[in-house]
Scaffold this active site. Sequence first.
Site, mmCIF file in Angstrom:
data_model
loop_
_atom_site.group_PDB
_atom_site.id
_atom_site.type_symbol
_atom_site.label_atom_id
_atom_site.label_comp_id
_atom_site.label_asym_id
_atom_site.label_seq_id
_atom_site.Cartn_x
_atom_site.Cartn_y
_atom_site.Cartn_z
ATOM 1 N N CYS A 95 -20.761 1.533 4.077
ATOM 2 C CA CYS A 95 -21.989 2.270 3.925
ATOM 3 C C CYS A 95 -23.109 2.839 4.709
ATOM 4 O O CYS A 95 -22.990 1.821 6.226
ATOM 5 C CB CYS A 95 -23.157 1.148 3.126
ATOM 6 S SG CYS A 95 -25.165 1.332 2.589
ATOM 7 N N HIS A 137 -22.645 4.143 -6.399
ATOM 8 C CA HIS A 137 -22.927 3.655 -4.754
ATOM 9 C C HIS A 137 -24.604 3.145 -4.311
ATOM 10 O O HIS A 137 -25.232 2.238 -4.358
ATOM 11 C CB HIS A 137 -22.162 4.239 -3.413
ATOM 12 C CG HIS A 137 -22.228 3.543 -2.001
ATOM 13 N ND1 HIS A 137 -21.028 2.824 -1.423
ATOM 14 C CD2 HIS A 137 -23.665 3.603 -1.625
ATOM 15 C CE1 HIS A 137 -22.249 2.282 -0.406
ATOM 16 N NE2 HIS A 137 -23.494 2.691 -0.061
ATOM 17 N N GLU A 138 -24.742 4.560 -4.104
ATOM 18 C CA GLU A 138 -26.103 5.335 -4.134
ATOM 19 C C GLU A 138 -27.306 4.287 -5.194
ATOM 20 O O GLU A 138 -27.931 3.494 -5.003
ATOM 21 C CB GLU A 138 -26.357 6.561 -3.939
ATOM 22 C CG GLU A 138 -25.650 7.145 -2.875
ATOM 23 C CD GLU A 138 -25.902 5.997 -1.860
ATOM 24 O OE1 GLU A 138 -26.989 6.097 -1.428
ATOM 25 O OE2 GLU A 138 -24.834 7.121 -0.907
ATOM 26 N N HIS A 141 -28.307 0.586 -4.634
ATOM 27 C CA HIS A 141 -29.093 0.975 -3.555
ATOM 28 C C HIS A 141 -30.758 0.447 -4.075
ATOM 29 O O HIS A 141 -31.153 -0.029 -3.284
ATOM 30 C CB HIS A 141 -29.474 1.261 -2.635
ATOM 31 C CG HIS A 141 -28.336 2.223 -1.044
ATOM 32 N ND1 HIS A 141 -28.981 0.492 -0.823
ATOM 33 C CD2 HIS A 141 -27.451 2.808 -0.674
ATOM 34 C CE1 HIS A 141 -27.490 0.760 0.235
ATOM 35 N NE2 HIS A 141 -26.892 1.525 -0.040
#
Length: 172
Positions: A95, A137-138, A141
């Site tokens: 990341c 993954h994004e 966030h």
Amino acid sequence: MSAAPRRIVLFPAAVLRRRAAEVTRFDDSLRGLVDEMVRVMREQEGAGLAAPQVGESLRVFVTEARPEEGEALGVHVNPVIEISGDETDLMNEGCLSLPEIRGDIRRPAAVTITSSDLEGRRHARTSDGMIARIWQHEFDHLEGVLIVDRMAPVDRMRARKSLRALERSAGA
Ligand code: CO
């Protein structure tokens, strides 16, 4: 309209731990933010970047995968992710906000993402490739979730020193 230059935000910044807000206005300021996110993603050679990583707590992320993944440059505003099927994959992730930290993370292999483009139109896409991994993954966030939360305990132990170093340099 020129957007203010953005920089990558590193762990342990509070903005990385917040649940990001829905985008309500599809205007020049959103386009300026997305342009800056694409610039920073490319500068950092990342495959994806979420708005909290440039200090903006908004539900938007950009991705750039290899052309064979079928999505050269992706812009996802107010995304919703649905898991398709029971299959999972274990993959090594890093990341941009956690330099030098990597770990194996298990995630659903196939997902459908429904998100708005910069004009506010909704689109749905399904993938079981690398891009499905990047979307997840994004998306994390936007929920304030980081890879260290999802890593196997052995990888998290290994990351401890790097996390402490990041905390120290933020506190200095
Ligand atoms: Co990340």
